[in-house]
Design an enzyme around this catalytic site. Structure first.
Site, mmCIF file in Angstrom:
data_model
loop_
_atom_site.group_PDB
_atom_site.id
_atom_site.type_symbol
_atom_site.label_atom_id
_atom_site.label_comp_id
_atom_site.label_asym_id
_atom_site.label_seq_id
_atom_site.Cartn_x
_atom_site.Cartn_y
_atom_site.Cartn_z
ATOM 1 N N GLU A 93 -12.913 2.663 -5.956
ATOM 2 C CA GLU A 93 -11.594 2.321 -6.478
ATOM 3 C C GLU A 93 -10.678 3.460 -6.085
ATOM 4 O O GLU A 93 -10.983 4.620 -6.362
ATOM 5 C CB GLU A 93 -11.671 2.168 -7.994
ATOM 6 N N GLU A 148 -17.205 1.724 -14.096
ATOM 7 C CA GLU A 148 -16.784 2.742 -15.075
ATOM 8 C C GLU A 148 -17.394 2.534 -16.449
ATOM 9 O O GLU A 148 -16.689 2.543 -17.470
ATOM 10 C CB GLU A 148 -15.251 2.759 -15.175
HETATM 11 C C1 GAL Z 1 -9.715 1.983 -13.351
HETATM 12 C C2 GAL Z 1 -10.405 0.696 -13.790
HETATM 13 C C3 GAL Z 1 -9.632 -0.524 -13.346
HETATM 14 C C4 GAL Z 1 -8.197 -0.351 -13.708
HETATM 15 C C5 GAL Z 1 -7.672 0.871 -13.036
HETATM 16 C C6 GAL Z 1 -6.203 1.118 -13.221
HETATM 17 O O1 GAL Z 1 -10.121 3.070 -14.077
HETATM 18 O O2 GAL Z 1 -11.691 0.627 -13.236
HETATM 19 O O3 GAL Z 1 -10.177 -1.665 -13.946
HETATM 20 O O4 GAL Z 1 -8.120 -0.260 -15.086
HETATM 21 O O5 GAL Z 1 -8.348 1.984 -13.549
HETATM 22 O O6 GAL Z 1 -5.806 2.299 -12.575
#
Ligand code: GAL
Length: 808
Positions: A499, A423
């Site tokens: 993710e 990100e």
């Molecule tokens: C994402 C990020 C992670 C964590 C997660 C929480 O955007 O890459 O490191 O912060 O959100 O939902």
């Protein structure tokens, strides 16, 4: 020291006897801890790996971030209290080790290898700086030879400078990974000096290429002989090759070997070979270097997904941060192994090392246990997310750090992709594509055998600005609703969910009514409900991602945020003290599964299972309709309350959440027994499960993951402490304070209860039960065998007692 030890490579782990002290950053280094004659006798004596911050205390003023995070679309000024765990990470630390360097080492190279120091470290030998290494997650080596004094006491000093607002999670602080001295002859294999690839793999045979990077630091060129032997998983030699070359300075020697009928590395049978590299000078061995590796093929296809050894495999992955809950960031191999065991038992087959290179031991474990890995380099590039984040280093260090990660890690068969970032804020910039291309090119150069990926959250921007096209495999963070569209637009792109989910819950907490709770209003107890219906605005429930992955065969799979709770980032209570650790974990900070664990298990594991939630102790709520949910591998189940059927529910492929969850939305509460019977496809009864109303708390029950541990000063026993009734049933509301006492060998390493708002230090000797449970971790002492007895006392209850045998 034997004569033999004088020859060849010698590796001396530097674990015990470090002297340590720390002070505030604002004080202009009053110590200058590198000075040889400094009196450090009053400093604390610590064992490395060491995380100076984990003992606490928790405090809301530690490393407060004000409006420092831009990645979640936050525009207003907000104060994040527990963002990095509310632990005392910030400050300057000094570590000193007194080393006797024997005269017999004269003429050899004396180096020190660090697996990782958090962070901004400078290493001194006898007062002279040997180098600095700012990034806390990459490994590095410094040569000490020119600064040692033979036959005398030498002082190795390490300065660590941990800045405020430097991380989005708990980074730990200090020399939190292993350190070793490596003494080598002038002709030697370089650090991480072998590179093993398997360009051709079939069941009949495998071609093995080995590049060995060698140094000769002597005044004269050396006529070196490199003998490489391959040992099969049972330790028998299965191939050998010798090469002779005149070496002066650096050289890279290439060998091609062949293994017939190889035993392939796969997730079920993670078979490991070893390459033994021997360097000979005038017929005498001067160095021996061993590299474990696996023989396996990986391929990725835009239609067919991921294949391991020619077989399709959906990635059922989790993201893991590096902390080990109450043990902090300090490397504990058994704690890592336990994490991976828990993940595997859930059906997980892949780990994304978010968002930084892990300890090498974790990759070794993944190799040995058969887990696939995405090894990730960065959470920031040149554009910052936090004030003192990696963006300050990016320009000067990105290439060095990326190469350090890949050079160290490229022989691990578990690793299937290199991730160059998560990100990155460059997603929004047109110039982002060239930065992506720059890093991709480095990764391809360092290892052309694995694809390069990155996790994109602003997927539309990443596509428009060319970043997604500049990696081999774009990873989408939280975009199950866009997969089909992206696949249609870019049919040749290979894609996966880098993710996913970010569902939040607290173990044992069930809020009524059972509804999606974000934003969290009212704030209530600073907990998140285990009905598993809530995720922050960018996230989803697990079900939405399951559906996308099940219906879209071209998707490689997913990596859930996160397998375990971690210290810091207490979303959705970012601004509320005392929230100080995540709610995202499928498993809590102690390693106790939340209900979500069983939801994932029902989809990912082939093992038949049946799980019911919530608990059945709703005293004072008699008659109130309570939603009951069943997670199971089976297609249907029938629920009973005190023997009365409440009906059969069938999974329904057409709708969510019924596709993955069986629900009885209003079961009027009466105490007793909730029972569930699962039915298979033919309608036969195949499994049963019960949840009982527990009686009054009566005793403390102790159950260890292992009651026999090694007396090596590192092995751990994780002891689950439960408050139970007379019948041994867990009391789901129990919150007693439990005091611990350890008799005999060993020590209490940490305590915890999995409550993200608890501010009882992990270093305490008592812990409050959270929804009936807490944890005590016992660590053995090196060389102290015998029985350790752990006692757990609550004044009004029968105490718990457990023996742990420490084996020498
Ligand atoms: C994402 C990020 C992670 C964590 C997660 C929480 O955007 O890459 O490191 O912060 O959100 O939902």
């Amino acid at each position: 020291m034997t004569d033999e030890a004088r020859q060849g490579r010698q590796i001396i782990p530097l674990k015990d006897g470090w002297k340590f002290t720390r002070h505030a950053l604002e004080e202009a280094d009053p110590l200058r801890g590198y000075q040889v004659h400094l009196d450090d006798s009053g400093w604390e004596t610590v064992r490395v790996p060491h995380d100076w911050a984990i003992a606490g205390p928790f405090h809301e003023d530690h490393d407060v971030h004000v409006n420092s995070v831009m990645e979640d679309g936050i525009k207003d000024h907000i104060t994040h209290v527990g963002r990095t765990g509310a632990l005392p990470i910030v400050g300057m630390g000094w570590y000193r080790q007194h080393l006797k360097i024997p005269k017999m080492w004269e003429g050899r190279r004396i180096t020190v290898e660090f697996d990782g120091v958090m962070s901004n470290s400078t290493v001194y030998m006898n007062g002279v700086s040997c180098g600095s290494w700012p990034y806390g997650y990459t490994s590095f080596v410094f040569d000490l030879t020119d600064h040692v004094i033979y036959g005398e006491d030498n002082v190795l000093a390490v300065q660590v400078c941990s800045l405020p607002s430097a991380s989005r999670w708990y980074p730990g602080a200090g020399i939190y990974r292993q350190v070793r001295l490596v003494i080598k002859e002038s002709l030697h294999v370089n650090p991480w000096g072998t590179y093993i690839t398997t360009p051709e793999v079939t069941e009949q045979g495998a071609a093995i290429n080995i590049r060995t990077s060698v140094s000769s630091t002597g005044a004269q060129p050396a006529l070196a002989q490199l003998v490489t032997q391959l040992l099969d998983p049972s330790g028998h030699m299965c191939a050998e090759d010798t090469i002779i070359e005149q070496i002066s300075g650096q050289a890279e020697l290439e060998q091609h070997l062949y293994v017939e009928h190889p035993e392939l590395w796969c997730t079920e049978h993670p078979r490991l070979y070893r390459a033994v590299s021997m360097l000979l000078l005038n017929g005498e061995e001067v160095d021996r270097y061993e590299t474990p590796f696996g023989i396996r093929s990986i391929s990725f296809d835009a239609q067919e997904g991921f294949q391991l050894n020619g077989k399709r495999l959906k990635l059922k992955g989790v993201c893991l941060h590096h902390d080990l809950g109450p043990l902090g960031a300090a490397v504990h191999v058994r704690a890592m192994e336990r994490q991976l065991e828990l993940m595997q038992a859930m059906g997980c087959n892949a780990i994304r090392m978010s968002h930084n290179p892990p300890a090498p031991e974790l990759l070794d474990l993944c190799d040995e246990m058969g887990l696939l890995v995405i090894d990730e380099a960065f959470d920031e590039w040149g554009e910052g997310k936090v004030q003192n984040g990696y963006h300050r280093l990016f320009q000067d260090w990105a290439e060095k750090d990326l190469r350090a990660m890949i050079t160290r890690d490229r022989n691990h068969p578990s690793i299937i992709m290199w991730s160059i970032g998560n990100e990155m804020r460059e997603q929004r910039l047109e110039s982002g594509a060239s930065t992506t291309a720059f890093l991709t090119a480095i990764a391809h150069d360092a290892d052309p055998t694995r694809p390069v990926t990155a996790g994109f959250s602003m997927s539309d921007d990443a596509i428009a600005n060319g970043l997604a096209a500049a990696v081999d495999i774009p990873g989408w963070n939280y975009k199950p609703h866009r997969y089909e569209e992206y696949h249609r637009q870019h049919p040749d792109w290979i894609m996966y969910g880098s993710e996913t989910a970010s569902t939040v819950s607290s173990r044992g907490v069930y809020h009524l009514p059972a509804v999606k709770e974000i934003p969290m209003e009212p704030k209530r107890d600073l907990q998140a409900s285990s009905y598993d219906l809530s995720a922050p605005p960018w996230g989803t429930t697990p079900d939405q991602e399951f559906m996308a992955q099940d219906d879209l065969p071209y998707m490689l799979g997913e990596f859930v945020w996160t397998g375990f709770d971690y210290l810091g980032e207490p979303t959705p209570y970012r601004t509320e003290w005392p929230s100080r650790s995540s709610y995202f974990g499928i498993v809590d900070l102690c390693g106790f599964p939340k209900d979500r664990y069983y939801l994932y298990q029902s989809q990912w594991s082939t093992k038949p299972m049946l799980h019911l939630l919530p608990h059945w102790n709703w005293e004072g709520e008699e008659g109130r309709p309570i939603p009951v949910v069943c997670y199971t591998t089976y297609p249907a189940a029938e629920l009973f309350l005190n023997g009365q059927s409440l009906g059969i529910r069938h999974k329904s492929p057409a709708s969510l959440p019924e596709r993955y969850r069986l629900r009885w939305d209003a079961v009027p509460y009466e105490p007793g027994v909730l029972s569930v019977i699962a039915y298979d496809k033919d309608g036969s009864q195949v499994m049963t499960h019960e949840v009982h109303t527990a009686g009054a708390p009566a005793r403390v029950l102790l159950e260890a993951d292992r009651t026999v541990i090694q007396a090596d000063g590192e092995d751990l026993s994780f002891i689950t402490v439960s408050i139970v009734d007379e019948q041994g049933k867990l009391c789901p509301h129990a919150d007693h304070n439990v005091s611990f006492l350890l008799q005999g060998p060993g020590e209490i390493a940490a305590v915890d209860n999995g409550d993200p708002t608890s501010i009882i230090p992990f270093s305490a000797r008592d812990m409050q039960a959270f929804h009936g449970k807490c944890l005590v971790i016992v660590r053995s002492r090196a060389g102290e065998g015998g029985n350790a007895v752990i006692l757990a006392e609550v004044p009004s209850l029968q105490s718990g007692r457990l023996d742990i045998a420490c084996h020498i």
